[in-house]
Design a protein around this motif. Structure first.
Motif, PDB file in Angstrom:
ATOM      1  N   GLN A   4      10.951  32.631 -33.757  1.00 28.39           N
ATOM      2  CA  GLN A   4      11.060  31.191 -33.955  1.00 28.39           C
ATOM      3  C   GLN A   4      12.257  30.808 -34.821  1.00 28.39           C
ATOM      4  O   GLN A   4      12.356  29.706 -35.299  1.00 28.39           O
ATOM      5  CB  GLN A   4       9.770  30.647 -34.581  1.00 28.39           C
ATOM      6  CG  GLN A   4       8.571  30.752 -33.655  1.00 28.39           C
ATOM      7  CD  GLN A   4       8.741  29.954 -32.399  1.00 28.39           C
ATOM      8  OE1 GLN A   4       9.092  28.787 -32.448  1.00 28.39           O
ATOM      9  NE2 GLN A   4       8.515  30.552 -31.255  1.00 28.39           N
ATOM     10  N   THR A   5      13.164  31.732 -35.046  1.00 32.08           N
ATOM     11  CA  THR A   5      14.355  31.453 -35.821  1.00 32.08           C
ATOM     12  C   THR A   5      15.156  30.362 -35.131  1.00 32.08           C
ATOM     13  O   THR A   5      15.204  30.291 -33.912  1.00 32.08           O
ATOM     14  CB  THR A   5      15.218  32.732 -35.930  1.00 32.08           C
ATOM     15  OG1 THR A   5      14.429  33.734 -36.541  1.00 32.08           O
ATOM     16  CG2 THR A   5      16.459  32.493 -36.737  1.00 32.08           C
ATOM     17  N   PHE A  19       7.800  33.320 -22.057  1.00 37.02           N
ATOM     18  CA  PHE A  19       7.394  31.924 -22.212  1.00 37.02           C
ATOM     19  C   PHE A  19       6.212  31.824 -23.176  1.00 37.02           C
ATOM     20  O   PHE A  19       6.226  31.028 -24.107  1.00 37.02           O
ATOM     21  CB  PHE A  19       7.022  31.342 -20.841  1.00 37.02           C
ATOM     22  CG  PHE A  19       6.544  29.921 -20.898  1.00 37.02           C
ATOM     23  CD1 PHE A  19       7.448  28.873 -20.836  1.00 37.02           C
ATOM     24  CD2 PHE A  19       5.189  29.626 -21.004  1.00 37.02           C
ATOM     25  CE1 PHE A  19       7.012  27.556 -20.886  1.00 37.02           C
ATOM     26  CE2 PHE A  19       4.750  28.325 -21.055  1.00 37.02           C
ATOM     27  CZ  PHE A  19       5.660  27.281 -20.992  1.00 37.02           C
ATOM     28  N   GLU A  20       5.200  32.645 -22.946  1.00 34.79           N
ATOM     29  CA  GLU A  20       3.998  32.592 -23.788  1.00 34.79           C
ATOM     30  C   GLU A  20       4.308  32.960 -25.230  1.00 34.79           C
ATOM     31  O   GLU A  20       3.803  32.333 -26.161  1.00 34.79           O
ATOM     32  CB  GLU A  20       2.912  33.494 -23.212  1.00 34.79           C
ATOM     33  CG  GLU A  20       2.343  32.942 -21.919  1.00 34.79           C
ATOM     34  CD  GLU A  20       1.409  33.898 -21.198  1.00 34.79           C
ATOM     35  OE1 GLU A  20       1.255  35.057 -21.639  1.00 34.79           O
ATOM     36  OE2 GLU A  20       0.831  33.470 -20.182  1.00 34.79           O
ATOM     37  N   GLU A  21       5.161  33.951 -25.424  1.00 31.72           N
ATOM     38  CA  GLU A  21       5.524  34.355 -26.790  1.00 31.72           C
ATOM     39  C   GLU A  21       6.276  33.232 -27.510  1.00 31.72           C
ATOM     40  O   GLU A  21       5.983  32.907 -28.652  1.00 31.72           O
ATOM     41  CB  GLU A  21       6.392  35.611 -26.762  1.00 31.72           C
ATOM     42  CG  GLU A  21       6.876  36.024 -28.142  1.00 31.72           C
ATOM     43  CD  GLU A  21       7.856  37.177 -28.109  1.00 31.72           C
ATOM     44  OE1 GLU A  21       8.581  37.321 -29.102  1.00 31.72           O
ATOM     45  OE2 GLU A  21       7.899  37.921 -27.113  1.00 31.72           O
ATOM     46  N   LEU A  22       7.244  32.634 -26.826  1.00 35.39           N
ATOM     47  CA  LEU A  22       8.090  31.637 -27.474  1.00 35.39           C
ATOM     48  C   LEU A  22       7.408  30.291 -27.677  1.00 35.39           C
ATOM     49  O   LEU A  22       7.854  29.501 -28.502  1.00 35.39           O
ATOM     50  CB  LEU A  22       9.396  31.472 -26.693  1.00 35.39           C
ATOM     51  CG  LEU A  22      10.319  32.694 -26.722  1.00 35.39           C
ATOM     52  CD1 LEU A  22      11.502  32.491 -25.800  1.00 35.39           C
ATOM     53  CD2 LEU A  22      10.780  32.993 -28.142  1.00 35.39           C
ATOM     54  N   VAL A  28       8.259  23.562 -29.990  1.00 33.58           N
ATOM     55  CA  VAL A  28       9.015  24.071 -28.840  1.00 33.58           C
ATOM     56  C   VAL A  28       9.155  22.960 -27.808  1.00 33.58           C
ATOM     57  O   VAL A  28       8.190  22.260 -27.490  1.00 33.58           O
ATOM     58  CB  VAL A  28       8.303  25.286 -28.197  1.00 33.58           C
ATOM     59  CG1 VAL A  28       9.108  25.835 -27.033  1.00 33.58           C
ATOM     60  CG2 VAL A  28       8.037  26.369 -29.235  1.00 33.58           C
ATOM     61  N   LEU A  29      10.367  22.813 -27.282  1.00 31.82           N
ATOM     62  CA  LEU A  29      10.643  21.906 -26.167  1.00 31.82           C
ATOM     63  C   LEU A  29      10.951  22.755 -24.953  1.00 31.82           C
ATOM     64  O   LEU A  29      11.833  23.615 -24.996  1.00 31.82           O
ATOM     65  CB  LEU A  29      11.836  21.010 -26.493  1.00 31.82           C
ATOM     66  CG  LEU A  29      12.459  20.221 -25.334  1.00 31.82           C
ATOM     67  CD1 LEU A  29      11.446  19.299 -24.677  1.00 31.82           C
ATOM     68  CD2 LEU A  29      13.679  19.467 -25.799  1.00 31.82           C
ATOM     69  N   LEU A  57      13.390  23.548 -34.159  1.00 25.29           N
ATOM     70  CA  LEU A  57      13.007  23.352 -32.762  1.00 25.29           C
ATOM     71  C   LEU A  57      13.529  24.508 -31.923  1.00 25.29           C
ATOM     72  O   LEU A  57      14.714  24.844 -31.985  1.00 25.29           O
ATOM     73  CB  LEU A  57      13.588  22.036 -32.236  1.00 25.29           C
ATOM     74  CG  LEU A  57      13.335  21.716 -30.766  1.00 25.29           C
ATOM     75  CD1 LEU A  57      11.852  21.439 -30.520  1.00 25.29           C
ATOM     76  CD2 LEU A  57      14.183  20.521 -30.341  1.00 25.29           C
ATOM     77  N   THR A  58      12.648  25.121 -31.139  1.00 23.66           N
ATOM     78  CA  THR A  58      13.054  26.116 -30.146  1.00 23.66           C
ATOM     79  C   THR A  58      13.096  25.403 -28.801  1.00 23.66           C
ATOM     80  O   THR A  58      12.145  24.715 -28.436  1.00 23.66           O
ATOM     81  CB  THR A  58      12.045  27.282 -30.091  1.00 23.66           C
ATOM     82  OG1 THR A  58      12.016  27.914 -31.370  1.00 23.66           O
ATOM     83  CG2 THR A  58      12.434  28.297 -29.025  1.00 23.66           C
TER      84      THR A  58
END
Length: 111
Positions: A4-5, A19-22, A28-29, A57-58
């Motif tokens: 999440q950096t 996708f699931e991890e991030l 997240v957008l 924001l990721t």
């Protein structure tokens, strides 16, 4: 270093696992798009600006042609579609070209 950096550019999703991890933590957008979609191309610079400017924001980009199952699972029926996640839960969904200020308002509401 956490996944999440802060990122300076969007992450192009390559798998359901990624996708699931991030989307599991933080704000997240997810931008569902396609190369052939004119409105998606209009929205792309705005999404890239958000990725560069908003530290917590990721931003993920999902090409609906390459990842039909992800788009279908997310219930995407029209593109561009934007999904916001907060700590793994869908918090907001927008369809169509959006103004940057409106997207920033959503991010602020999720903090």
């Amino acid at each position: 270093m956490s996944s999440q950096t802060s990122r300076s550019e969007p992450v192009h999703v390559e798998s359901t696992e990624q996708f699931e991890e991030l989307t599991s933590e933080g704000i997240v957008l997810v931008d569902y798009h396609a190369d052939w979609c004119g409105p998606c191309q209009m929205l792309a610079p705005t999404v890239e600006e958000l990725a560069a400017e908003v530290d917590d924001l990721t931003v993920l980009k999902v090409d609906v042609d390459e990842h039909q199952a992800l788009a279908q699972e997310a219930g995407v029926r029209g593109i561009p579609a934007l999904q916001f996640y907060a700590d793994g839960e869908e918090a907001e969904r927008l369809v169509g070209v959006q103004e940057k200020e409106d997207l920033l308002d959503v991010v602020e509401s999720l903090r």
